[in-house]
Design a protein around this motif. Structure first.
Motif, PDB file in Angstrom:
ATOM      1  N   ARG A 254       0.853  -1.184   0.000  1.00  0.00           N
ATOM      2  CA  ARG A 254       0.000   0.000   0.000  1.00  0.00           C
ATOM      3  C   ARG A 254       0.889   1.234   0.000  1.00  0.00           C
ATOM      4  NH1 ARG A 254      -2.531  -3.097   3.939  1.00  0.00           N
ATOM      5  NH2 ARG A 254      -4.563  -3.903   3.391  1.00  0.00           N
ATOM      6  N   ILE A 255       0.325   2.330  -0.481  1.00  0.00           N
ATOM      7  CA  ILE A 255       1.038   3.607  -0.453  1.00  0.00           C
ATOM      8  C   ILE A 255       0.061   4.678   0.006  1.00  0.00           C
ATOM      9  CG2 ILE A 255       0.575   4.200  -2.878  1.00  0.00           C
ATOM     10  CD1 ILE A 255       3.473   5.354  -2.919  1.00  0.00           C
ATOM     11  N   TYR A 256       0.533   5.557   0.897  1.00  0.00           N
ATOM     12  CA  TYR A 256      -0.307   6.580   1.490  1.00  0.00           C
ATOM     13  C   TYR A 256       0.281   7.965   1.255  1.00  0.00           C
ATOM     14  CZ  TYR A 256      -1.784   2.506   4.241  1.00  0.00           C
ATOM     15  OH  TYR A 256      -2.212   1.266   4.632  1.00  0.00           O
ATOM     16  N   PHE A 257      -0.592   8.943   1.177  1.00  0.00           N
ATOM     17  CA  PHE A 257      -0.154  10.336   1.182  1.00  0.00           C
ATOM     18  C   PHE A 257       0.010  10.753   2.638  1.00  0.00           C
ATOM     19  CE2 PHE A 257      -1.367  14.927   1.326  1.00  0.00           C
ATOM     20  CZ  PHE A 257      -0.221  15.410   0.699  1.00  0.00           C
ATOM     21  N   TRP A 258       1.226  11.111   3.030  1.00  0.00           N
ATOM     22  CA  TRP A 258       1.544  11.422   4.425  1.00  0.00           C
ATOM     23  C   TRP A 258       1.274  12.882   4.767  1.00  0.00           C
ATOM     24  CZ3 TRP A 258       4.966  14.613   7.026  1.00  0.00           C
ATOM     25  CH2 TRP A 258       5.250  14.271   8.357  1.00  0.00           C
ATOM     26  N   GLY A 259       1.582  13.783   3.856  1.00  0.00           N
ATOM     27  CA  GLY A 259       1.356  15.192   4.121  1.00  0.00           C
ATOM     28  C   GLY A 259       2.339  16.077   3.385  1.00  0.00           C
ATOM     29  N   LYS A 260       2.575  17.244   3.945  1.00  0.00           N
ATOM     30  CA  LYS A 260       3.418  18.241   3.278  1.00  0.00           C
ATOM     31  C   LYS A 260       4.193  19.020   4.330  1.00  0.00           C
ATOM     32  CE  LYS A 260       1.291  21.682   1.281  1.00  0.00           C
ATOM     33  NZ  LYS A 260       0.568  22.519   0.301  1.00  0.00           N
ATOM     34  N   ILE A 261       5.482  19.190   4.101  1.00  0.00           N
ATOM     35  CA  ILE A 261       6.332  20.011   4.961  1.00  0.00           C
ATOM     36  C   ILE A 261       6.678  21.282   4.200  1.00  0.00           C
ATOM     37  CG2 ILE A 261       8.593  20.182   6.059  1.00  0.00           C
ATOM     38  CD1 ILE A 261       8.375  17.353   6.930  1.00  0.00           C
TER      39      ILE A 261
END
Length: 318
Positions: free
Chosen positions: A85-92
């Motif tokens: 699986r692959i997830y979008f973690w966020g943005k820095i």
């Protein structure tokens, strides 16, 4: 050949739509990928356009172009690195550019996790694993991220060297690469605030941590309690519990630390939205981290959008 027609009134169950067809000796066998249906959604690439709206009230918004680019490029990266699986973690957020972060996992999501970063949601690079030495060194870097992975932060420290009875001071310059600092900050955020609902994952007798297919979501009353959410990392406080406290725990689902025991008290902000149709938890340690869960469903996930700096003043603010 006998044809059997079955008519349903109302909506058609999902199991009537086969996801694949196998041919074996002329006989067609229809089957459905039950694992895809019974596993949690989190911020998976396929449902990103739906799940990202649950955290919109916290100010986390992606443009239509970014959503489209992420949904396409993350699937490509999943096939490239053979992720389960692959997830979008966020943005820095950086000064010049921002880093979009994604994480890929295998079937045992706790055993192996790789982190990818991108500045345009199309081209992705693999971050190095955050070792203990790398994380300690990265804490010396001060200031915001620049947005350039090759940028090096400089930290000057003074050392005293003793030559007999007299000693003199020497300055030593330590270089910290931004790519290493990025990997370290992501690992620290995951360790501090990456959470999942209780019973959404189970621990098998072989030690694997797998998604619980029997998980149907928390009830509204359960979703209002901090003890219903657990840190998705190796437990720490669990080993300090007494035998009497452990006697009431289910070893298959209570193998993680609950956020109810986090210090200081009040470092989590829990709110209901849309009546009782959505619960969100915001971390006060890491401003920008938001977790969401739809009570009574398998839909949950989290995202972080921030500058990558921990709020060290929190104990004095509560």
């Amino acid at each position: 050949m006998i044809l059997i027609f079955v008519f349903y009134s109302g909506s058609v169950p999902a199991c009537l739509f086969p996801l694949a067809t196998l041919t074996n000796g002329g006989d067609e066998q229809l089957f459905i990928d039950t694992e895809k249906i019974f596993t949690s959604t989190k911020m998976e690439a396929a449902d990103l356009h739906l799940n990202i709206d649950y955290v919109g009230t916290s100010g986390t918004v992606l443009s239509p172009e970014q959503k489209a680019a992420l949904q396409t490029s993350l699937v490509i990266q999943q096939n490239r690195y053979k992720f389960h699986r692959i997830y979008f973690w966020g943005k820095i957020l950086g000064i010049k550019d921002d880093y979009f972060i994604a994480q890929g996992t295998q079937k045992d999501e706790m055993a192996e996790c790789k982190t990818l970063y991108s500045k345009d949601c199309v081209n992705w690079g693999l971050l190095p694993p955050a070792t203990k030495a790398m994380r300690e060194k990265s804490k010396l870097a001060k200031g915001r991220f620049t947005g350039d992975p090759s940028h090096e932060f400089e930290h000057v420290q003074t050392k005293k060297s003793a030559d007999g009875e007299e000693g003199h001071e020497e300055e030593e310059t330590i270089l910290i690469k931004e790519e290493d600092r990025l990997a370290s900050v992501i690992a620290e955020i995951d360790e501090d605030v990456k959470i999942v609902p209780r019973a959404s994952f189970i621990k098998t007798p072989t030690g694997e941590t797998l998604s619980n297919r029997c998980f149907e979501g928390l009830s509204v009353s359960e979703a209002a309690k901090l003890c219903s959410y657990m840190h998705f990392r190796e437990p720490k406080a669990l080993f300090e519990k007494t035998l009497l406290q452990k006697a009431n725990l289910d070893k298959s689902i209570d193998f993680l630390d609950t956020i109810e025991e986090d210090i200081p008290k009040g470092c989590w902000s829990l709110q209901f939205e849309r009546g009782s149709g959505l619960v969100t938890l915001r971390s006060l340690w890491w401003n920008g981290f938001v977790f969401f869960h739809v009570p009574g469903s398998r839909r949950f996930g989290h995202v972080y959008v921030g500058i990558g700096e921990k709020n060290l003043d929190l104990p004095f603010m509560l």
